[in-house]
Design a protein around this motif. Sequence first.
Motif, PDB file in Angstrom:
ATOM      1  N   LEU A 166       0.861  -1.170   0.000  1.00 36.63           N
ATOM      2  CA  LEU A 166       0.000   0.000   0.000  1.00 36.63           C
ATOM      3  C   LEU A 166       0.903   1.226   0.000  1.00 36.63           C
ATOM      4  CD1 LEU A 166      -2.767   1.432   0.335  1.00 36.63           C
ATOM      5  CD2 LEU A 166      -2.473   1.161   2.816  1.00 36.63           C
ATOM      6  N   TRP A 167       0.686   2.118  -0.969  1.00 39.92           N
ATOM      7  CA  TRP A 167       1.552   3.286  -1.160  1.00 39.92           C
ATOM      8  C   TRP A 167       0.741   4.557  -0.932  1.00 39.92           C
ATOM      9  CZ3 TRP A 167       3.950   4.382  -6.664  1.00 39.92           C
ATOM     10  CH2 TRP A 167       4.676   5.580  -6.641  1.00 39.92           C
ATOM     11  N   ALA A 168       1.095   5.308   0.100  1.00 37.03           N
ATOM     12  CA  ALA A 168       0.466   6.607   0.373  1.00 37.03           C
ATOM     13  C   ALA A 168       1.468   7.699   0.031  1.00 37.03           C
ATOM     14  CB  ALA A 168       0.050   6.707   1.836  1.00 37.03           C
ATOM     15  N   SER A 169       1.049   8.647  -0.786  1.00 36.89           N
ATOM     16  CA  SER A 169       1.952   9.700  -1.246  1.00 36.89           C
ATOM     17  C   SER A 169       1.353  11.067  -0.966  1.00 36.89           C
ATOM     18  CB  SER A 169       2.211   9.546  -2.752  1.00 36.89           C
ATOM     19  OG  SER A 169       3.128  10.524  -3.204  1.00 36.89           O
ATOM     20  N   LEU A 170       2.132  11.935  -0.326  1.00 37.42           N
ATOM     21  CA  LEU A 170       1.718  13.300  -0.024  1.00 37.42           C
ATOM     22  C   LEU A 170       2.591  14.246  -0.824  1.00 37.42           C
ATOM     23  CD1 LEU A 170       2.272  16.042   1.849  1.00 37.42           C
ATOM     24  CD2 LEU A 170      -0.070  15.206   1.627  1.00 37.42           C
ATOM     25  N   ALA A 171       1.997  15.116  -1.622  1.00 31.11           N
ATOM     26  CA  ALA A 171       2.749  16.061  -2.445  1.00 31.11           C
ATOM     27  C   ALA A 171       2.370  17.486  -2.083  1.00 31.11           C
ATOM     28  CB  ALA A 171       2.475  15.816  -3.922  1.00 31.11           C
ATOM     29  N   LEU A 172       3.377  18.326  -1.898  1.00 29.54           N
ATOM     30  CA  LEU A 172       3.160  19.745  -1.647  1.00 29.54           C
ATOM     31  C   LEU A 172       2.941  20.436  -2.988  1.00 29.54           C
ATOM     32  CD1 LEU A 172       3.192  21.921   0.604  1.00 29.54           C
ATOM     33  CD2 LEU A 172       5.627  22.207   0.132  1.00 29.54           C
TER      34      LEU A 172
END
Length: 203
Positions: A166-172
């Motif tokens: 499971l891949w969670a990605s947060l991008a600014l």
Amino acid sequence: MSVSSRVRRSGGLLGLTAAALLVAGCTVNGPDPVPAGESTATSAEPELPKRPAELPVAGAQDAEICTWLTGQQMTQLQVARPAPVEKNGDNYSGCGYLSDGTGVSTGLSLRVVPQGIEPFLEKVSSAEGSRRTFDVNGFGAVQSQIAGAERLGCDVFVDAAEGQTLWASLALLTGGDELDNEQMCEKAAQAAGAAVTSLQAKG
């Protein structure tokens, strides 16, 4: 809008930059293949705890993944408008979210990678010192920031099931210093934890 050239320049795995382009409406591909015998990882692979169970992620499609964050969880994460990940060729199933306007402008995505976490991490180009192993509701997880793009966001990879990550990605999505690296990774970990909580409830 293709990001393949950017992916290659960043060391072989998209992650944060791709998440930003995703929520901006561009197409996003999965990581470029790593030549046999080579690895883009910048540190030794972490030792993860034994999984307490198998999360039901295998074969999940975009629409289902978009149900893994509840309304309350989205409010806590300050995101809204879940939508399937746009695809151009091969890509991982997933769901993208935009900021709800109550906080810093960020993009969030959840994806299911049909590969075990350890071999998948071998494809990840991590910035020196950015990898950290921790626990998400009993499941092993690894935090990572892309080498050369640390200020763009943070990724968290969860050992969800045999052969499944499971891949969670947060991008600014804005310039400046609204969130520091620690805050971005905390929010990515919060998103991963929320998804794992929902999946455990489905179990």
